[in-house]
Design an enzyme around this catalytic site. Structure first.
Site, PDB file in Angstrom:
ATOM      1  N   PRO A   2       0.810  -1.215   0.000  1.00 47.66           N
ATOM      2  CA  PRO A   2       0.000   0.000   0.000  1.00 47.66           C
ATOM      3  C   PRO A   2       0.849   1.274   0.000  1.00 47.66           C
ATOM      4  O   PRO A   2       1.607   1.536   0.928  1.00 47.66           O
ATOM      5  CB  PRO A   2      -0.823  -0.113   1.284  1.00 47.66           C
ATOM      6  CG  PRO A   2      -0.127  -1.106   2.128  1.00 47.66           C
ATOM      7  CD  PRO A   2       0.664  -1.989   1.240  1.00 47.66           C
ATOM      8  N   GLU A   3       0.748   2.007  -1.073  1.00 48.59           N
ATOM      9  CA  GLU A   3       1.331   3.346  -1.141  1.00 48.59           C
ATOM     10  C   GLU A   3       0.151   4.307  -1.260  1.00 48.59           C
ATOM     11  O   GLU A   3      -0.988   3.908  -1.042  1.00 48.59           O
ATOM     12  CB  GLU A   3       2.306   3.436  -2.325  1.00 48.59           C
ATOM     13  CG  GLU A   3       3.411   2.378  -2.225  1.00 48.59           C
ATOM     14  CD  GLU A   3       4.438   2.419  -3.355  1.00 48.59           C
ATOM     15  OE1 GLU A   3       4.628   3.483  -3.952  1.00 48.59           O
ATOM     16  OE2 GLU A   3       5.037   1.369  -3.632  1.00 48.59           O
ATOM     17  N   LYS A  61       0.769   7.877   3.366  1.00 50.89           N
ATOM     18  CA  LYS A  61       0.299   6.508   3.594  1.00 50.89           C
ATOM     19  C   LYS A  61      -0.411   6.368   4.927  1.00 50.89           C
ATOM     20  O   LYS A  61      -0.813   5.269   5.298  1.00 50.89           O
ATOM     21  CB  LYS A  61       1.485   5.529   3.543  1.00 50.89           C
ATOM     22  CG  LYS A  61       2.284   5.601   2.251  1.00 50.89           C
ATOM     23  CD  LYS A  61       3.567   4.788   2.357  1.00 50.89           C
ATOM     24  CE  LYS A  61       4.545   5.175   1.263  1.00 50.89           C
ATOM     25  NZ  LYS A  61       5.868   4.551   1.466  1.00 50.89           N
ATOM     26  N   HIS A  99      -5.607 -13.518   9.928  1.00 46.95           N
ATOM     27  CA  HIS A  99      -4.742 -12.513  10.557  1.00 46.95           C
ATOM     28  C   HIS A  99      -5.554 -11.300  11.026  1.00 46.95           C
ATOM     29  O   HIS A  99      -5.108 -10.160  10.904  1.00 46.95           O
ATOM     30  CB  HIS A  99      -3.645 -12.091   9.591  1.00 46.95           C
ATOM     31  CG  HIS A  99      -2.760 -13.226   9.181  1.00 46.95           C
ATOM     32  ND1 HIS A  99      -1.869 -13.812  10.056  1.00 46.95           N
ATOM     33  CD2 HIS A  99      -2.643 -13.912   8.019  1.00 46.95           C
ATOM     34  CE1 HIS A  99      -1.228 -14.802   9.430  1.00 46.95           C
ATOM     35  NE2 HIS A  99      -1.686 -14.881   8.195  1.00 46.95           N
ATOM     36  N   ARG A 119       1.573  -9.503   7.895  1.00 50.14           N
ATOM     37  CA  ARG A 119       2.949  -9.295   8.351  1.00 50.14           C
ATOM     38  C   ARG A 119       3.071  -8.347   9.542  1.00 50.14           C
ATOM     39  O   ARG A 119       4.161  -8.067  10.014  1.00 50.14           O
ATOM     40  CB  ARG A 119       3.817  -8.822   7.187  1.00 50.14           C
ATOM     41  CG  ARG A 119       4.356 -10.000   6.403  1.00 50.14           C
ATOM     42  CD  ARG A 119       5.134  -9.559   5.192  1.00 50.14           C
ATOM     43  NE  ARG A 119       4.254  -9.402   4.049  1.00 50.14           N
ATOM     44  CZ  ARG A 119       4.693  -9.163   2.824  1.00 50.14           C
ATOM     45  NH1 ARG A 119       5.973  -9.031   2.588  1.00 50.14           N
ATOM     46  NH2 ARG A 119       3.849  -9.046   1.833  1.00 50.14           N
ATOM     47  N   ARG A 173      19.083  17.939   0.190  1.00 47.80           N
ATOM     48  CA  ARG A 173      19.485  16.678   0.809  1.00 47.80           C
ATOM     49  C   ARG A 173      20.767  16.136   0.189  1.00 47.80           C
ATOM     50  O   ARG A 173      20.889  16.077  -1.029  1.00 47.80           O
ATOM     51  CB  ARG A 173      18.374  15.639   0.665  1.00 47.80           C
ATOM     52  CG  ARG A 173      17.157  15.943   1.494  1.00 47.80           C
ATOM     53  CD  ARG A 173      17.567  16.203   2.935  1.00 47.80           C
ATOM     54  NE  ARG A 173      16.450  16.042   3.844  1.00 47.80           N
ATOM     55  CZ  ARG A 173      16.117  14.879   4.389  1.00 47.80           C
ATOM     56  NH1 ARG A 173      16.775  13.793   4.122  1.00 47.80           N
ATOM     57  NH2 ARG A 173      15.102  14.810   5.210  1.00 47.80           N
ATOM     58  N   ARG A 283      16.533  -3.473  -0.456  1.00 53.25           N
ATOM     59  CA  ARG A 283      15.380  -3.899  -1.243  1.00 53.25           C
ATOM     60  C   ARG A 283      15.775  -3.843  -2.703  1.00 53.25           C
ATOM     61  O   ARG A 283      16.939  -4.065  -3.028  1.00 53.25           O
ATOM     62  CB  ARG A 283      14.144  -3.058  -0.938  1.00 53.25           C
ATOM     63  CG  ARG A 283      14.397  -1.609  -0.552  1.00 53.25           C
ATOM     64  CD  ARG A 283      13.142  -0.919  -0.110  1.00 53.25           C
ATOM     65  NE  ARG A 283      12.655  -1.410   1.162  1.00 53.25           N
ATOM     66  CZ  ARG A 283      13.013  -0.933   2.348  1.00 53.25           C
ATOM     67  NH1 ARG A 283      13.849   0.077   2.421  1.00 53.25           N
ATOM     68  NH2 ARG A 283      12.534  -1.407   3.464  1.00 53.25           N
TER      69      ARG A 283
END
Length: 299
Positions: A2-3, A61, A99, A119, A173, A283
């Site tokens: 989910p974004e 999110k 779950h 999860r 940044r 990732r």
DNA sequence: CTAAGCTCCTGCAGGC
DNA sequence: TGCCTGCAGGAGCTTA
């Protein structure tokens, strides 16, 4: 995963099926689901009982229900779906999901709201609402922003999103541009899937230094991120079932439209060069080596 | 303050 | 067939 688009689909589902109703009681399974709620799971269930749901809001999110408790100030039930969280609107008679971590019954006796999470990276917390410190008044977050969301930057689909300010902050940044895109305190809502897609659309390699990119280039990356999420949202809505507020994987049918994410070895839709996958931040990153050349100098 | 690494968790794919 | 490893990754936390 989910974004922003997937979370927005859920928010709309909550708006349609839960807002305006009054919680009769909440039941939590175990304490992990409320681990971010400092006062503990019992405090959460106690304070939610009897509260009327005024609104379903979102930033990035993060999702929250604005609650009006019977004898208390307005507060927020903050929900983060994590990797695998789902909010389901389900008949009371339906069997509990494997779950299932939280359940909300309503005074009208209608369908329950359930939080299901394989999860368990997701969770629930009760929090106070504060004036928005990060965004301009936009007519959307009229109830304010929950305390745990105050550090989250506005997302590109908010009406009052400050594009120029975000570009400046990105450029300040000292980090790779993909890291900056994923940093929810700089710009929110973007996860690994839409970061890869936005960078591909912009023709920028994620390992390029954000501070070495021009403001127009960063602006394009940001615009592509907003655009790809808007497109995904358009398609995510099509898979929405009346009694099923679901998020799992890329929303709706948008996974068919992904250019590079999960497309390792398949031809780049723009130039035909096989898509590469490489390790990034423990990732994966997917990119076209021709459209998105790696930076020449390692950082 | 910033940046980067670690960690939480379960299910599934793939190798042997 | 079964066991093991790696992988999926959001974001709070820790460390420097």
């Amino acid at each position: 995963m989910p974004e922003l688009p997937e979370v927005e689909v859920v928010r709309r589902g909550l708006s349609d099926h839960v807002v305006g109703r009054t919680v009769a009681r909440a039941v939590l399974t175990g304490s992990r689901v409320a681990r971010r709620h400092a006062a503990g799971p019992t405090d959460l269930t106690d304070r939610v009982a009897g509260a009327r749901i005024l609104a379903a809001d979102r930033r990035g999110k993060y999702l929250w229900l604005v609650l009006a408790p019977p004898e208390d100030d307005t507060l927020a039930l903050v929900v983060h779906l994590g990797m695998s969280g789902q909010l389901l609107v389900q008949h009371a008679a339906a069997a509990p999901e494997k779950h299932l971590h939280a359940r909300f019954d309503f005074t009208d006796g209608g369908p329950q709201l359930r939080f299901v999470d394989q999860r368990t990276f997701g969770g629930l917390a009760l929090a106070e609402l504060h004036a928005d410190q990060r965004g301009a008044p936009d007519g959307v977050h009229v109830h304010g922003i929950p305390a745990p969301v105050l550090h989250i930057a506005p997302d590109p689909l908010e009406p009052a999103f400050d594009r120029a300010g975000t570009v400046r902050r990105m450029r300040s940044r000292d980090s790779e541009v993909k890291r900056v895109l994923l940093d929810q305190s700089v710009v929110s809502g973007i996860g690994n899937i839409y970061a890869d897609e936005a960078l591909w659309r912009a023709g920028v390699h994620g390992r390029r230094s954000a501070s070495a990119l021009t403001r127009p280039a960063l602006g394009r990356v940001l615009d592509h991120a907003a655009e790809v999420m808007r497109e995904a949202l358009g398609q995510g809505g099509t898979s929405f079932d009346a009694l099923y507020v679901n998020v799992n994987g890329a929303s709706g049918y948008f996974d068919r439209s992904l250019a590079v994410y999960g497309q390792t070895g398949r031809p780049c839709p723009r130039c035909g060069t096989p898509v590469l996958r490489e390790q990034f931040m423990n990732r994966s990153s997917h990119f076209c080596p021709r459209c998105q050349p790696r930076p020449r100098v390692s950082r």
